[in-house]
Scaffold this active site. Sequence first.
Site: not given
Ligand code: NAD
Length: 529
Positions: A287, A321
Site C-alpha cells: 500500500e 496517504c
Molecule cells: P517509508 O517508505 O519511508 O517507510 C515505511 C516503512 O518501510 C518504515 O518502517 C521503514 O523503516 C521501512 N523501510 C524503509 N526502507 C526499507 C527497506 N529498504 N527495506 C524494508 N523496509 C524499509 O514511508 P513513511 O515515510 O513511513 O510513510 C509515508 C509514506 O507512506 C507515504 O508515501 C504515504 O503515502 C504512504 N502511505 C500509504 C498508505 C496506503 O494505505 N496506501 C497509508 C499510509 C502511508
Amino acid sequence: MATTTPRMKITYATLSADNEELQSAFDAAVERVRGVLGQSYPMLIGGEERRSADEFEDRSPIDRDIVVARFPVGTRQDVRDAIAAARAAFPAWRDLGWRQRLEILRNAADLISERQFEYAALMAFEVGKNRLEALGDVEETADLLRYYSDEMERNGGFVKPMGSLSPTEHTRSVLKPHGVWGVISPFNFPMALAGGPAAGALIAGNTVVLKPSSDAPLMGYKFGEALHEAGVPAGVFNFVTGPGETVGAELQESPDIDGLVFTGSYEVGMKLYTGFTRVYPRPIITEMGGKNPAIVTASADLDEAAEGVMRSAFGYDGQKCSANSRVYVERSVARPFVEKLAERARAIRVGDPTQRDNWMGPVINERSLAKFTTAVQEAKRDGGTIEAGGEVLAGPGTERGYFPTPTVVTGLPLSHRLFHDELFVPFVVVGEVDSLQQALDEANDTPYGLTAGIFSHDDDEIRSFLDTIQAGVVYVNRRSGATTGAWPGIQSFGGWKGSGSSGKSGLGPYYVQQFLREQSQTVMGEPPA
Ligand code: NAD
C-alpha cells in the site's frame, strides 16, 4: 497504564471536539504520559523482551528535546530469531481455530479502546497528531481488529462446500493461513497501519513479525503489548525495531517469510515488491503513496468544497496517504473558491498539537520540513502565487519542532512537478481548468491512484466522475474531507496503479482473504466432522 474512562467513538470524520469530557480526559492523559516519556523499550521476540546496548532515540517532532522513547537498533540476527519464533508458534496458533483466535483478538480490541486516551496522548508526542486524529488512529486500530474478526465469522472461517461428480465424493474449498507474515509499517498511522495489517494476518491464522517506522516505534510496541495482555500466545506476534535498510530488508530477503505486507512510500514499496518474489512466488501486499486530486466544478457549493479541501489537504499536516494535494477548479469559479480556501487555511491554528486549540501540529522530521521549504521556493521561482502559508513557524513553543503553515498555491502550469510528486506536507496546488473532462484527464494523469474527490451538484458530472476516475477510494461532496476519512466497515481502502499492489483492500470485506490461500479438499466417502 490502563484507564477506566469509558471509551468514546472518534473517527476521522469527527468534526468538532466540544465534548468537555473528552477534552479533559485527553488533557489528563497528556499529563500522565509526560511521566513515562524517555523510557527504554525492548523488542519482543518469542514472548521474551530483547534489549540492546545500541539504542536509537524516538524524538518528538513537536520539540526535538523531548525523547519519547528509546528502542534497540535491531540486527539481521534479531529478525532471523523473530522469524524463527513466529515459525515455531505457527502450528499451535493455526490449530487453535478461528473462533478462539477471534475471542483473543476481540479482547485486544477492547483493551485498546479502554486505553484510547493514553495511547492517543503518547501518539500525539510521538508523531505530532492533534487529539482527534490521534484518538481516531487508536480507535481505528481497535475497529480493524473487530471488523476483520466479524468478516472471518461472517464467512464461517472461509470453508465452502463445492459440487461433486458422484454421490460418494465430497469437495470443499478451504482458505488456510500461509505461515509467517512480515509487517512493515509507516509513521503516519503508527497504530492503525501496524495493527490493521497485523490483525489481517493474525485473524487468518498466520503469525507475525512487525517492523515499525523508526519515527514511530512506540505505537507498534503498545499494540503488541495489548495483544499479549489479551492472551495472544508467545511467538505469535513479534516486534523488531531498527533501520529499514537492515531490519526491514531482512524481512524481505528471508526465505523463511511466507508473506509480506508493507505500507509506505512508492520507492520502498516497489523495491520490496520486485525483490520479494525473486526465487518463488510469495504474496506481498504493498500500500503506497498518493497524489490525490479534488475537482471543483462550476455547479459546486464552494463553501462545501473549500471546507472539504481544507480538511483533506491540511488534516495531520497533509501527511496522510489519502491527503488532497492538488485541486482542479473550473475557471469561472476559481477565484471565489481560492479565496474561501485561503481564508480557511489562514484561520488554522498551528502549534503544539497536545494543546486543545491547535488543529495542525508539526511534520514528522527535518526531511519533511525541507520538502516543504523546497516546494515553496520552487513555486515562487516558477511564477506561482502563495495564497496562504508558505512560512515555517519558529516562535515560542514551535522553535524546536517542525512547523510549516498550511499553504495554498495557484498560478503554476498543470504540468509542474508540484502537481505530480507526492510531498506529504501541508501544501496544496490549485489549477484552473476549462471543463470537467480536462479536470478528469489531469486527475487521472498520475502514476498513483489512491483517493479522489469531486464537488459538483450536477448529476451528469457526478456520474461522469464516478465512471472514469482512476482511484481506489472516491468521494462526492464530502465536506468533512474531500479525499480523506475512510473507516473500517464504512469505506474500503486500496490503491490503483502505483498506490497499491492489491486489487482487494484494507478496511473492507476482501482484506482477510489476502492472508489466506485456497486448498480444495476432495474426500471419498463421508468427510470427518
Ligand atoms: P517509508 O517508505 O519511508 O517507510 C515505511 C516503512 O518501510 C518504515 O518502517 C521503514 O523503516 C521501512 N523501510 C524503509 N526502507 C526499507 C527497506 N529498504 N527495506 C524494508 N523496509 C524499509 O514511508 P513513511 O515515510 O513511513 O510513510 C509515508 C509514506 O507512506 C507515504 O508515501 C504515504 O503515502 C504512504 N502511505 C500509504 C498508505 C496506503 O494505505 N496506501 C497509508 C499510509 C502511508
